[in-house]
Design a protein around this motif. Structure first.
Motif, mmCIF file in Angstrom:
data_model
loop_
_atom_site.group_PDB
_atom_site.id
_atom_site.type_symbol
_atom_site.label_atom_id
_atom_site.label_comp_id
_atom_site.label_asym_id
_atom_site.label_seq_id
_atom_site.Cartn_x
_atom_site.Cartn_y
_atom_site.Cartn_z
ATOM 1 N N GLY A 1 -11.243 4.611 5.473
ATOM 2 C CA GLY A 1 -10.966 3.809 4.298
ATOM 3 C C GLY A 1 -10.958 4.628 3.023
ATOM 4 O O GLY A 1 -11.403 5.782 2.986
ATOM 5 N N ASN B 1 -8.209 -4.468 10.335
ATOM 6 C CA ASN B 1 -7.972 -3.757 9.088
ATOM 7 C C ASN B 1 -8.101 -4.737 7.929
ATOM 8 O O ASN B 1 -7.801 -5.936 8.058
ATOM 9 C CB ASN B 1 -6.569 -3.146 9.073
ATOM 10 C CG ASN B 1 -6.331 -2.201 10.228
ATOM 11 O OD1 ASN B 1 -6.644 -1.030 10.143
ATOM 12 N ND2 ASN B 1 -5.778 -2.720 11.326
ATOM 13 N N ASN C 1 -7.728 -4.906 3.412
ATOM 14 C CA ASN C 1 -7.571 -4.301 2.093
ATOM 15 C C ASN C 1 -7.640 -5.393 1.038
ATOM 16 O O ASN C 1 -7.328 -6.562 1.299
ATOM 17 C CB ASN C 1 -6.283 -3.476 1.985
ATOM 18 C CG ASN C 1 -5.031 -4.292 2.249
ATOM 19 O OD1 ASN C 1 -4.685 -5.184 1.483
ATOM 20 N ND2 ASN C 1 -4.338 -3.972 3.347
ATOM 21 N N GLY D 1 0.166 -3.699 5.772
ATOM 22 C CA GLY D 1 -0.281 -2.738 6.764
ATOM 23 C C GLY D 1 0.785 -2.160 7.654
ATOM 24 O O GLY D 1 0.500 -1.302 8.486
ATOM 25 N N ASP E 1 0.536 5.422 0.394
ATOM 26 C CA ASP E 1 -0.414 6.486 0.730
ATOM 27 C C ASP E 1 -0.113 7.748 -0.078
ATOM 28 O O ASP E 1 0.783 7.791 -0.926
ATOM 29 C CB ASP E 1 -0.432 6.763 2.238
ATOM 30 C CG ASP E 1 0.868 7.375 2.743
ATOM 31 O OD1 ASP E 1 1.673 7.875 1.936
ATOM 32 O OD2 ASP E 1 1.083 7.369 3.975
ATOM 33 N N GLN F 1 -10.658 3.981 -1.686
ATOM 34 C CA GLN F 1 -10.638 3.051 -2.796
ATOM 35 C C GLN F 1 -10.245 3.800 -4.064
ATOM 36 O O GLN F 1 -10.184 5.030 -4.085
ATOM 37 C CB GLN F 1 -12.001 2.384 -2.969
ATOM 38 C CG GLN F 1 -13.148 3.369 -3.173
ATOM 39 C CD GLN F 1 -14.490 2.678 -3.171
ATOM 40 O OE1 GLN F 1 -14.649 1.590 -3.721
ATOM 41 N NE2 GLN F 1 -15.483 3.303 -2.544
ATOM 42 N N ARG G 1 -9.167 -0.130 0.755
ATOM 43 C CA ARG G 1 -8.639 -0.280 2.112
ATOM 44 C C ARG G 1 -9.702 0.155 3.100
ATOM 45 O O ARG G 1 -10.274 1.247 2.983
ATOM 46 C CB ARG G 1 -7.372 0.554 2.322
ATOM 47 C CG ARG G 1 -6.700 0.242 3.661
ATOM 48 C CD ARG G 1 -5.420 1.024 3.856
ATOM 49 N NE ARG G 1 -5.686 2.373 4.350
ATOM 50 C CZ ARG G 1 -4.733 3.189 4.802
ATOM 51 N NH1 ARG G 1 -3.479 2.796 4.805
ATOM 52 N NH2 ARG G 1 -5.039 4.394 5.225
ATOM 53 N N SER G 2 -9.939 -0.681 4.092
ATOM 54 C CA SER G 2 -10.982 -0.415 5.079
ATOM 55 C C SER G 2 -10.483 0.587 6.121
ATOM 56 O O SER G 2 -9.283 0.847 6.231
ATOM 57 C CB SER G 2 -11.380 -1.718 5.778
ATOM 58 O OG SER G 2 -10.329 -2.144 6.645
ATOM 59 N N ARG H 1 -7.453 -6.111 -3.508
ATOM 60 C CA ARG H 1 -7.077 -5.595 -4.824
ATOM 61 C C ARG H 1 -7.519 -6.602 -5.887
ATOM 62 O O ARG H 1 -7.351 -7.809 -5.728
ATOM 63 C CB ARG H 1 -5.570 -5.385 -4.892
ATOM 64 C CG ARG H 1 -5.070 -4.830 -6.205
ATOM 65 C CD ARG H 1 -3.559 -4.686 -6.211
ATOM 66 N NE ARG H 1 -3.113 -3.472 -5.544
ATOM 67 C CZ ARG H 1 -2.565 -3.436 -4.341
ATOM 68 N NH1 ARG H 1 -2.408 -4.556 -3.660
ATOM 69 N NH2 ARG H 1 -2.170 -2.300 -3.809
ATOM 70 N N THR I 1 0.849 -1.185 0.000
ATOM 71 C CA THR I 1 0.000 0.000 0.000
ATOM 72 C C THR I 1 0.885 1.235 0.000
ATOM 73 O O THR I 1 1.874 1.297 0.730
ATOM 74 C CB THR I 1 -0.921 0.023 1.242
ATOM 75 O OG1 THR I 1 -1.668 -1.188 1.298
ATOM 76 C CG2 THR I 1 -1.883 1.194 1.175
#
Length: 705
Positions: free
Chosen positions: A662, A626, A628, A110, A101, A664, A650-651, A630, A99
């Motif tokens: 979250g 958590n 996620n 995570g 950001d 998306q 991602r929640s 894909r 992931t």
């Protein structure tokens, strides 16, 4: 390798010795052994051209999107359309388990603290904050994810290693690849990669450049409820990040003999840019009425440059199964930037209350030496022994001033108490050994790495304080594989890792870019220790593969970001060690290819995080789940146009002092071969529905954000 051979323990008799090789006529000789003469030296055998001439045969196959090795997952991204025209940061957003950001921070399952390698080797380039943005995605062949790296790798990194393997050119003669990309929002990049292989030399050359603009908007709401007062604030941000970079690399490999090679290489990169941000803050009193408004214009021009030179020697031995490699690397980098702030404050009635001008110039330098020696030897046909040594020496020098403008004197003046110079020295010496092999259906590997670290932080200005932290630690690793069937494999692994605090986390200099939300480092940080356990199973079936696994990470002296509240409702973010943390997770990855034209890759990662610790604000216990997922697919359209999509979700989840929300996003890409497959045109659209938005909330001592 030199054509010699020996056949032993034959009884007396007459034998026919046959020698054959593809494309040559088979030759035979008759050899007779008697009790009186059991040793015979056979004359040289010379094969002549022969056999049947065939028309040219071309065998082609497309690599699977994901391959599972004993200690890693390999993602073949050479033909990824969604990342065409992007950088390595864009490409990593397409990889399961990873992931990225909005700030470019990379996390694996995570967890942050990811360590990067280039072609399996450490590089000073990966220590630059923007290196993923300056690495062109079209130059990347595959990405290898090692969540439990072995003892031969540096144990640094909370979640594991990401090895970025670049495309290598080794064809004879001269070969070159040119790539040009343009995108909306003023995004341009281009690269030239060439190699010339002649005789004992293979020389490579690379030139690339990139210009990128990224707009951002955001807001923050803050409510304070203290014993003696209450108020609220509303922040808005509107800005632009502008970056440009140029890179140049040159290397040559020389074949010293049939057994050994020597490679010399170097790369140089320079870049710059400017970030601007218009920050508006509205202050409301206890009754909710507007009290005053602050308009703060921030600009931050920056320049950076780095270079790296390295030498690599590799040799094998006459006796097969042995190899020795040695490498030496030197790198130096420099970065300078100036944070400029202009702020005006007006009352609710529009009356001007004051104006201020400040700036904060800083210069950061890094020098690093790295030496490494690795030896490998096969023991019999099924076992392998490895051992090695590595030392890394680095020194960082960070100078940051804080200046305030005096209107009467029309000049900036340095504020000594808010300025600093910070030195950081880190020497790490390591030795390792591993042993592995295969017995029947079992594959195994075990290793141990011992490291001695010497670290010294010195706050030269303003206090002259010195902080030392020397420590010796061992890092074991174990990998076990069992073949349940020809199409099913079970794997288990364990490794111990370390997350060392870096200079930015240690430097106590206070970044005052946002006067109400300060940032600083903590020179008293300890290294975080991670014990990681994992169990995976892979099942191959006719149309694809399924990989499922569970993992557990136990962390001590957990390094995390925390926020504290100062008088006046000012927040200051820093780093701290919490007592412990735990992650429990499940990861599923499946590939499905029902036809030659259509394939899908789906992945999901669900985990629970538990954090325990104590800060000045009180005890911290943050527990939560958590998730996620894909989904990536490609389909071949008419006229040889290949399409690709990637959807990510991602929640919401927990942080040590709050929650993040979250998000998306959906990316699309299309690729059309041209010029008889010598080139291609690509089109990609990222975040089609503008959903990739990051948000979070915190609750700290009566201050809610």
């Amino acid at each position: 390798i030199d054509g010699r051979y020996e056949i032993i323990d034959l009884p007396a008799g007459t034998y026919q010795l046959e020698a054959s090789f593809l494309g040559y006529a088979t030759e035979t000789q008759t050899v007779s052994l008697t009790d009186a003469k059991l040793t015979v030296e056979v004359p040289n055998i010379t094969l002549s051209e022969g056999g049947n001439d065939l028309d040219e045969i071309t065998v082609t196959a497309e690599r699977a999107v994901m391959e599972l090795g004993l200690d890693r997952k390999v993602f073949n991204v050479e033909k990824s359309i969604a990342a065409a025209g992007g950088n390595a940061e864009d490409l990593l957003r397409e990889i399961p388990s990873i992931t990225v950001d909005l700030e470019g921070n990379v996390s694996l399952r995570g967890s942050g603290g990811v360590r990067f390698l280039i072609n399996g080797k450490p590089s000073a380039l990966t220590q630059q904050a923007s290196f993923l943005q300056t690495l062109t995605a079209s130059n990347i062949e595959r990405v290898e994810v090692l969540t439990n790296p072995g003892a031969q790798f540096d144990p640094e990194g909370t979640a594991g290693l990401i090895n970025i393997v670049l495309k290598q050119k080794s064809a004879d003669g001269f070969n070159a690849t040119v790539s040009l990309n343009a995108g909306t929002g003023n995004k341009f990049d281009g690269s030239l990669d060439a190699n010339w292989r002649q005789g004992k030399f293979n020389t490579t050359l690379g030139i690339n450049g990139r210009y990128d603009e990224r707009f951002f908007r955001g807001f923050r709401e803050q409510t304070a409820t203290f014993a003696d007062t209450s108020y609220s604030r509303y922040f808005t941000f509107d800005g632009l990040r502008q970056n440009e970079s140029q890179g140049f690399n040159l290397g040559t490999e020389y074949t010293l003999s049939k057994l050994s090679t020597l490679a010399l290489s170097g790369n140089y990169r320079t870049g710059g840019g400017e970030s601007s941000n218009l920050r508006t803050t509205e202050f409301f009193n206890a009754s909710g009425a507007l009290d005053r408004t602050s308009v703060r214009n921030e600009t931050e021009p920056q320049e950076d440059g780095n270079y790296e030179i390295r030498a690599d020697y590799q040799t094998t031995f006459i006796k097969p199964g042995r190899s020795l490699s040695a490498s030496f690397q030197f790198s130096e980098s420099a970065r300078s930037e100036v944070e400029n702030y202009e702020e005006s404050i007006t009352a609710s009635e529009g009356i001007a209350l004051g104006e201020t001008r400040q700036n904060s110039p800083s210069d950061n330098g890094r020098v690093q030496y790295l030496g490494q020696l690795d030896y490998s030897q096969k023991l019999g046909e099924k076992f392998k022994f490895e051992a090695g040594w590595r030392s890394t020496l680095q020194r960082l020098d960070n100078v940051a001033d804080f200046n305030v403008f005096d209107d009467d004197l029309n000049a900036f003046f340095k504020v000594d108490s808010n300025s600093n110079r910070f030195l950081y020295d880190e020497d790490v010496h390591a030795v390792y050994t591993t042993f592995g092999g295969k017995v029947d259906k079992f594959t195994f590997s075990g290793g141990l790495r011992a490291e001695q670290a010497y670290t010294t932080s010195e706050l030269v200005e303003p206090t002259g304080e010195v902080f030392t932290n020397d420590y010796f630690k061992v890092y074991p690793s174990v990998f076990l594989g069992y073949s349940l069937s020809e199409s099913s494999t079970l794997q288990a692994s364990y490794s111990r890792r370390v997350n060392r605090p870096r200079s930015r986390s240690l430097n106590p200099f206070v970044d005052r870019g946002d006067p109400l939300n300060l940032r600083t480092g903590n020179p008293f940080l300890l290294p975080e220790i991670i014990n990681s356990f994992e169990l995976n199973v892979q099942q191959r079936f006719g149309m694809g593969t399924f990989t499922g696994g569970v993992y557990y990470r136990a962390k001590s002296d957990l390094l995390t970001r925390v926020t504290e509240t100062l008088p006046g409702g000012i927040q200051i973010g820093t780093r701290a060690n919490l007592d412990r943390g735990r992650d429990y997770g499940v990861e599923l990855i499946t590939t499905f290819r029902p036809t030659k034209k259509f394939d899908l890759t789906a992945s999901a990662n669900a985990y629970r995080t538990e954090i325990d610790g104590n800060l000045q604000e009180g005890a911290i216990q943050a527990n939560g789940y958590n998730f996620n997922a894909r989904l990536q697919g490609s389909y071949e359209l008419p006229w040889d146009v290949k399409s690709q999509f990637t959807y990510f979700y991602r929640s919401p989840g927990v942080t040590p002092q709050g929650r993040f929300n979250g998000f998306q996003g959906l990316d699309l890409g299309f690729r059309k071969p041209i010029m008889n497959d010598l080139g291609a045109l690509t089109l990609r659209v990222t975040d089609v529905f503008n959903q990739r938005k990051f948000s979070y909330s915190t609750e700290i001592s009566g201050l809610s954000t």
